[in-house]
Write a protein that holds these residues in place. Structure first.
Motif, mmCIF file in Angstrom:
data_model
loop_
_atom_site.group_PDB
_atom_site.id
_atom_site.type_symbol
_atom_site.label_atom_id
_atom_site.label_comp_id
_atom_site.label_asym_id
_atom_site.label_seq_id
_atom_site.Cartn_x
_atom_site.Cartn_y
_atom_site.Cartn_z
ATOM 1 N N GLN A 47 44.836 119.222 140.307
ATOM 2 C CA GLN A 47 43.833 118.918 141.325
ATOM 3 C C GLN A 47 43.564 117.420 141.502
ATOM 4 N N SER A 48 44.128 116.571 140.667
ATOM 5 C CA SER A 48 43.745 115.152 140.650
ATOM 6 C C SER A 48 44.925 114.215 140.888
ATOM 7 N N ARG A 49 44.627 113.116 141.575
ATOM 8 C CA ARG A 49 45.591 112.032 141.775
ATOM 9 C C ARG A 49 44.828 110.712 141.728
ATOM 10 N N THR A 50 45.547 109.661 141.378
ATOM 11 C CA THR A 50 44.954 108.320 141.466
ATOM 12 C C THR A 50 45.652 107.566 142.589
ATOM 13 N N PHE A 51 44.885 106.678 143.216
ATOM 14 C CA PHE A 51 45.396 105.859 144.308
ATOM 15 C C PHE A 51 45.015 104.415 144.046
ATOM 16 N N LYS A 52 45.960 103.515 144.301
ATOM 17 C CA LYS A 52 45.670 102.083 144.154
ATOM 18 C C LYS A 52 44.933 101.601 145.399
ATOM 19 N N GLU A 54 41.031 99.871 146.233
ATOM 20 C CA GLU A 54 39.804 99.335 145.637
ATOM 21 C C GLU A 54 38.542 99.754 146.385
ATOM 22 N N ASP A 55 38.674 100.143 147.624
ATOM 23 C CA ASP A 55 37.529 100.421 148.493
ATOM 24 C C ASP A 55 37.173 101.915 148.466
ATOM 25 N N LYS A 56 36.058 102.229 147.821
ATOM 26 C CA LYS A 56 35.609 103.625 147.732
ATOM 27 C C LYS A 56 35.257 104.174 149.112
ATOM 28 N N ASP A 57 34.600 103.360 149.954
ATOM 29 C CA ASP A 57 34.221 103.811 151.295
ATOM 30 C C ASP A 57 35.449 104.197 152.116
ATOM 31 N N LYS A 58 36.489 103.370 152.034
ATOM 32 C CA LYS A 58 37.734 103.662 152.755
ATOM 33 C C LYS A 58 38.337 104.967 152.250
ATOM 34 N N THR A 59 38.313 105.162 150.937
ATOM 35 C CA THR A 59 38.867 106.384 150.356
ATOM 36 C C THR A 59 38.070 107.599 150.812
ATOM 37 N N MET A 60 36.740 107.476 150.817
ATOM 38 C CA MET A 60 35.883 108.587 151.269
ATOM 39 C C MET A 60 36.177 108.922 152.739
ATOM 40 N N ARG A 61 36.297 107.909 153.581
ATOM 41 C CA ARG A 61 36.601 108.153 155.003
ATOM 42 C C ARG A 61 37.960 108.839 155.149
ATOM 43 N N GLY A 82 30.077 110.327 145.706
ATOM 44 C CA GLY A 82 31.520 110.300 145.960
ATOM 45 C C GLY A 82 32.093 111.680 146.197
ATOM 46 N N THR A 83 31.318 112.561 146.863
ATOM 47 C CA THR A 83 31.800 113.916 147.108
ATOM 48 C C THR A 83 31.799 114.251 148.595
ATOM 49 N N VAL A 84 32.776 115.052 148.970
ATOM 50 C CA VAL A 84 32.885 115.572 150.331
ATOM 51 C C VAL A 84 33.198 117.055 150.206
ATOM 52 N N SER A 85 32.435 117.885 150.933
ATOM 53 C CA SER A 85 32.661 119.331 150.913
ATOM 54 C C SER A 85 32.883 119.820 152.328
ATOM 55 N N GLY A 86 33.791 120.771 152.459
ATOM 56 C CA GLY A 86 34.069 121.330 153.770
ATOM 57 C C GLY A 86 34.507 122.776 153.673
ATOM 58 N N THR A 87 34.449 123.450 154.822
ATOM 59 C CA THR A 87 34.820 124.859 154.915
ATOM 60 C C THR A 87 35.760 125.047 156.087
ATOM 61 N N VAL A 100 35.565 111.451 144.688
ATOM 62 C CA VAL A 100 36.215 110.142 144.631
ATOM 63 C C VAL A 100 35.470 109.318 143.596
ATOM 64 N N VAL A 101 36.200 108.880 142.555
ATOM 65 C CA VAL A 101 35.586 108.130 141.460
ATOM 66 C C VAL A 101 36.380 106.857 141.207
ATOM 67 N N PRO A 102 35.721 105.695 141.306
ATOM 68 C CA PRO A 102 36.424 104.441 140.967
ATOM 69 C C PRO A 102 36.761 104.423 139.479
ATOM 70 N N ILE A 103 37.994 104.009 139.168
ATOM 71 C CA ILE A 103 38.389 103.853 137.763
ATOM 72 C C ILE A 103 38.934 102.443 137.585
ATOM 73 N N VAL A 104 39.550 102.164 136.478
ATOM 74 C CA VAL A 104 39.988 100.811 136.133
ATOM 75 C C VAL A 104 41.056 100.266 137.078
ATOM 76 N N ASP A 105 41.166 98.941 137.093
ATOM 77 C CA ASP A 105 42.231 98.228 137.806
ATOM 78 C C ASP A 105 42.314 98.539 139.295
ATOM 79 N N GLY A 106 41.176 98.649 139.976
ATOM 80 C CA GLY A 106 41.183 98.848 141.416
ATOM 81 C C GLY A 106 41.823 100.145 141.857
ATOM 82 N N GLN A 107 41.565 101.208 141.126
ATOM 83 C CA GLN A 107 42.118 102.510 141.477
ATOM 84 C C GLN A 107 40.991 103.503 141.710
ATOM 85 N N MET A 108 41.300 104.517 142.498
ATOM 86 C CA MET A 108 40.375 105.614 142.754
ATOM 87 C C MET A 108 40.984 106.906 142.230
ATOM 88 N N LEU A 109 40.184 107.655 141.512
ATOM 89 C CA LEU A 109 40.568 108.996 141.085
ATOM 90 C C LEU A 109 40.033 109.953 142.137
#
Length: 146
Positions: A47-52, A54-61, A82-87, A100-109
């Motif tokens: 269920q999880s991936r990391t993305f390089k 740095e911008d949490k807002d961009k990731t959420m959008r 950092g949550t989005v729910s849909g049906t 969406v959770v910021p983690i180390v080195d400018g990555q988002m989980l």
């Protein structure tokens, strides 16, 4: 009818034992928290991936856009959590929550959790499909946990 003290005590003891015995009869399938750790760990990786990114807002959008592109109606989005729910309704009920959770080195989980007709989805292919579309939206390849 008047009960004697000894009869009251006996009745109380019988009630206490019957409640105690009923509580001891719970089997492991009745315990909602009785899930094997290895099974959960494997599902969490699917269920999880990391993305390089740095911008949490961009990731959420991007998460919201991806869900909408896949036919989901966004029911709730919380920037702070950092949550989005849909049906998605189409003769069935598909629900998904993405965190969406910021983690180390400018990555988002990013972790997606979906259910189909109120049953959890554990299909690796289903989550791969979602993350494939999200990768294109973010223009950044996803990294699997591991």
């Amino acid at each position: 009818m008047v009960l004697r003290r000894s009869q009251i005590v006996a009745c109380a003891a019988i009630l206490a034992m019957s409640f105690g015995a009923a509580g001891c009869q719970m089997n492991s399938k009745d315990n909602v928290f009785d899930i094997e750790a290895a099974e959960q760990s494997g599902l969490r990786q699917v269920q999880s991936r990391t993305f390089k990114v740095e911008d949490k807002d961009k990731t959420m959008r991007s998460v919201m856009t991806t869900m909408q592109d896949m036919g989901f109606v966004i029911g709730n989005a919380d920037k702070d959590l950092g949550t989005v729910s849909g049906t998605k309704l189409d003769g069935y009920q598909l629900r998904m929550t993405v965190s969406v959770v910021p983690i180390v080195d400018g990555q988002m989980l990013v972790r997606a959790n979906a259910s189909y007709n109120n049953k959890p989805i554990d299909s690796e292919a289903a989550y791969n499909d979602y993350f494939s579309v999200l990768e294109k939206e973010l223009k950044v390849p996803a990294q699997e946990l591991g």
